[in-house]
Design an enzyme around this catalytic site. Structure first.
Site, PDB file in Angstrom:
ATOM      1  N   GLY A  48      35.304  44.348  53.896  1.00  0.00           N
ATOM      2  CA  GLY A  48      34.371  45.168  53.178  1.00  0.00           C
ATOM      3  C   GLY A  48      32.835  44.400  53.000  1.00  0.00           C
ATOM      4  O   GLY A  48      31.675  45.065  52.777  1.00  0.00           O
ATOM      5  N   GLU A 103      31.581  39.328  47.877  1.00  0.00           N
ATOM      6  CA  GLU A 103      32.770  40.264  47.831  1.00  0.00           C
ATOM      7  C   GLU A 103      32.023  41.755  47.903  1.00  0.00           C
ATOM      8  O   GLU A 103      30.694  41.631  47.205  1.00  0.00           O
ATOM      9  CB  GLU A 103      33.531  40.124  46.405  1.00  0.00           C
ATOM     10  CG  GLU A 103      35.101  40.108  46.630  1.00  0.00           C
ATOM     11  CD  GLU A 103      35.823  40.892  47.453  1.00  0.00           C
ATOM     12  OE1 GLU A 103      35.215  41.463  48.408  1.00  0.00           O
ATOM     13  OE2 GLU A 103      37.147  41.209  47.058  1.00  0.00           O
ATOM     14  N   ASP A 104      32.608  42.619  48.410  1.00  0.00           N
ATOM     15  CA  ASP A 104      31.832  44.096  48.418  1.00  0.00           C
ATOM     16  C   ASP A 104      32.108  44.636  46.859  1.00  0.00           C
ATOM     17  O   ASP A 104      31.042  44.913  46.296  1.00  0.00           O
ATOM     18  CB  ASP A 104      32.737  44.889  49.181  1.00  0.00           C
ATOM     19  CG  ASP A 104      34.279  44.931  49.293  1.00  0.00           C
ATOM     20  OD1 ASP A 104      34.568  44.183  48.747  1.00  0.00           O
ATOM     21  OD2 ASP A 104      34.747  45.813  50.126  1.00  0.00           O
ATOM     22  N   ASP A 107      37.592  45.495  41.571  1.00  0.00           N
ATOM     23  CA  ASP A 107      38.203  46.400  41.027  1.00  0.00           C
ATOM     24  C   ASP A 107      39.008  45.872  39.978  1.00  0.00           C
ATOM     25  O   ASP A 107      38.669  45.855  38.824  1.00  0.00           O
ATOM     26  CB  ASP A 107      38.935  47.260  42.266  1.00  0.00           C
ATOM     27  CG  ASP A 107      39.668  48.578  41.882  1.00  0.00           C
ATOM     28  OD1 ASP A 107      39.048  49.064  40.950  1.00  0.00           O
ATOM     29  OD2 ASP A 107      40.513  48.992  42.603  1.00  0.00           O
ATOM     30  N   THR A 111      42.186  40.307  43.935  1.00  0.00           N
ATOM     31  CA  THR A 111      41.670  39.604  45.008  1.00  0.00           C
ATOM     32  C   THR A 111      40.743  38.481  44.764  1.00  0.00           C
ATOM     33  O   THR A 111      41.125  37.359  45.136  1.00  0.00           O
ATOM     34  CB  THR A 111      40.751  40.686  45.798  1.00  0.00           C
ATOM     35  OG1 THR A 111      41.537  41.724  46.251  1.00  0.00           O
ATOM     36  CG2 THR A 111      40.502  39.963  47.344  1.00  0.00           C
ATOM     37  N   LEU A 112      39.736  38.607  43.719  1.00  0.00           N
ATOM     38  CA  LEU A 112      38.757  37.661  43.654  1.00  0.00           C
ATOM     39  C   LEU A 112      39.622  36.615  42.838  1.00  0.00           C
ATOM     40  O   LEU A 112      39.161  35.361  43.198  1.00  0.00           O
ATOM     41  CB  LEU A 112      37.680  38.190  42.855  1.00  0.00           C
ATOM     42  CG  LEU A 112      36.274  37.201  43.139  1.00  0.00           C
ATOM     43  CD1 LEU A 112      36.345  37.087  44.356  1.00  0.00           C
ATOM     44  CD2 LEU A 112      35.360  38.063  42.316  1.00  0.00           C
ATOM     45  N   ASP A 163      35.183  51.067  52.736  1.00  0.00           N
ATOM     46  CA  ASP A 163      35.694  52.207  53.418  1.00  0.00           C
ATOM     47  C   ASP A 163      36.886  53.236  52.856  1.00  0.00           C
ATOM     48  O   ASP A 163      37.343  52.619  51.718  1.00  0.00           O
ATOM     49  CB  ASP A 163      36.605  51.536  54.374  1.00  0.00           C
ATOM     50  CG  ASP A 163      37.945  50.887  54.408  1.00  0.00           C
ATOM     51  OD1 ASP A 163      37.954  50.143  53.138  1.00  0.00           O
ATOM     52  OD2 ASP A 163      38.910  51.046  55.048  1.00  0.00           O
ATOM     53  N   ARG A 169      32.474  53.173  56.753  1.00  0.00           N
ATOM     54  CA  ARG A 169      31.695  51.640  56.312  1.00  0.00           C
ATOM     55  C   ARG A 169      30.334  51.634  56.682  1.00  0.00           C
ATOM     56  O   ARG A 169      29.547  50.764  56.071  1.00  0.00           O
ATOM     57  CB  ARG A 169      32.556  50.411  57.047  1.00  0.00           C
ATOM     58  CG  ARG A 169      33.965  50.086  56.718  1.00  0.00           C
ATOM     59  CD  ARG A 169      34.419  49.044  57.362  1.00  0.00           C
ATOM     60  NE  ARG A 169      35.773  48.700  57.232  1.00  0.00           N
ATOM     61  CZ  ARG A 169      36.644  48.142  56.249  1.00  0.00           C
ATOM     62  NH1 ARG A 169      36.048  47.979  54.938  1.00  0.00           N
ATOM     63  NH2 ARG A 169      37.851  47.917  56.358  1.00  0.00           N
TER      64      ARG A 169
HETATM   65  P1  IMP Z   1      40.775  44.209  43.556  1.00  0.00           P
HETATM   66  O1  IMP Z   1      41.652  43.093  44.063  1.00  0.00           O
HETATM   67  O2  IMP Z   1      41.682  45.347  42.811  1.00  0.00           O
HETATM   68  O3  IMP Z   1      39.826  43.745  42.782  1.00  0.00           O
HETATM   69  O4  IMP Z   1      39.983  45.120  44.726  1.00  0.00           O
HETATM   70  C1  IMP Z   1      39.342  44.527  45.556  1.00  0.00           C
HETATM   71  C2  IMP Z   1      39.250  45.095  46.814  1.00  0.00           C
HETATM   72  O5  IMP Z   1      39.869  46.491  47.180  1.00  0.00           O
HETATM   73  C3  IMP Z   1      37.958  45.194  47.409  1.00  0.00           C
HETATM   74  O6  IMP Z   1      37.678  43.989  48.224  1.00  0.00           O
HETATM   75  C4  IMP Z   1      37.862  46.361  48.409  1.00  0.00           C
HETATM   76  O7  IMP Z   1      38.391  45.994  49.658  1.00  0.00           O
HETATM   77  C5  IMP Z   1      39.004  47.305  47.697  1.00  0.00           C
HETATM   78  N1  IMP Z   1      38.318  48.226  46.715  1.00  0.00           N
HETATM   79  C6  IMP Z   1      38.469  48.534  45.491  1.00  0.00           C
HETATM   80  N2  IMP Z   1      37.983  49.789  45.286  1.00  0.00           N
HETATM   81  C7  IMP Z   1      37.313  50.053  46.396  1.00  0.00           C
HETATM   82  C8  IMP Z   1      36.616  51.162  46.254  1.00  0.00           C
HETATM   83  O8  IMP Z   1      36.124  52.163  45.507  1.00  0.00           O
HETATM   84  N3  IMP Z   1      36.267  51.513  47.707  1.00  0.00           N
HETATM   85  C9  IMP Z   1      36.641  50.790  48.765  1.00  0.00           C
HETATM   86  N4  IMP Z   1      37.384  49.540  48.648  1.00  0.00           N
HETATM   87  C10 IMP Z   1      37.781  49.262  47.237  1.00  0.00           C
END
Ligand code: IMP
Length: 181
Positions: A48, A103-104, A107, A111-112, A163, A169
């Site tokens: 992303g 990071e993109d 959420d 991940t972070l 995506d 993307r």
């Molecule tokens: P987290 O681990 O829940 O914070 O999610 C982070 C990852 O989820 C991001 O790096 C994205 O790859 C993916 N992600 C979360 N929300 C979205 C969205 O609305 N669109 C696309 N990718 C998302």
């Protein structure tokens, strides 16, 4: 893991112009904060962040190098399964280096958080994070984001690297997509 399907086309949430203005603003702040650092290590999280990292790194006025990591947790759906898995690691050691994770989107924060724990154990000189967008309503874990672009509502967004099941993307803007799981 479910496969999500788009219903209709994305609606513009953040325009190309607004994204580019924010990238310039973030690059200015980062360049000032790291003035004097000889090799800022930008770590892009695939897939992303590849477009954001490429625009951001080219706007910096300080020396930097780029490396990549990839993690997986979403598959082709829109809900994180919570367990983050490393699928590609850095090529170079970061011991003693100044590291900026790019990071993109943040959420849930899973991940972070996972990446920061992993990278901190490798003893960098400093470790900070930059994310283009975040969805505070969905945050489950306290997450350190040092440079933040936009706050957005709880919706699935695509474009500018983001995506849905590998589609959208390359859109130049960030748009909201109605999704059916
Ligand atoms: P987290 O681990 O829940 O914070 O999610 C982070 C990852 O989820 C991001 O790096 C994205 O790859 C993916 N992600 C979360 N929300 C979205 C969205 O609305 N669109 C696309 N990718 C998302």
């Amino acid at each position: 893991m479910t496969t999500a399907r788009a219903m209709g086309d994305p609606r513009v949430l953040i325009s190309e112009e607004d994204i580019q203005a924010k990238v310039r603003e973030l690059a200015t702040r980062i360049s000032e904060d790291y003035r004097g650092v000889e090799d800022l290590r930008m770590v892009g999280i695939l897939k992303g962040a590849f477009i954001f990292l490429s625009d951001l790194s080219r706007r910096l006025t300080i020396p930097c190098s780029v490396d990549f990591m990839a993690v997986s947790s979403y598959g082709d759906g829109t809900t994180s399964n919570g367990s983050v898995r490393l699928v590609l690691d850095l090529r170079r050691s970061i011991a003693g280096a100044h590291v900026l994770v790019v990071e993109d989107i943040v959420d849930t924060g899973a991940t972070l958080n996972y990446l920061l724990r992993l990278l901190a154990a490798r003893r960098p000189a400093s470790l900070k994070t930059c994310a283009l967008v975040h969805k505070p309503a969905r945050r489950k874990l306290e997450t350190q984001v040092d440079y933040m672009g936009f706050e957005i509502p709880d919706a699935w967004v695509v474009g500018y690297g983001l995506d849905l099941a590998e589609e959208y993307r390359t859109l130049p803007y960030i748009g909201v997509l109605d999704v059916e799981e």
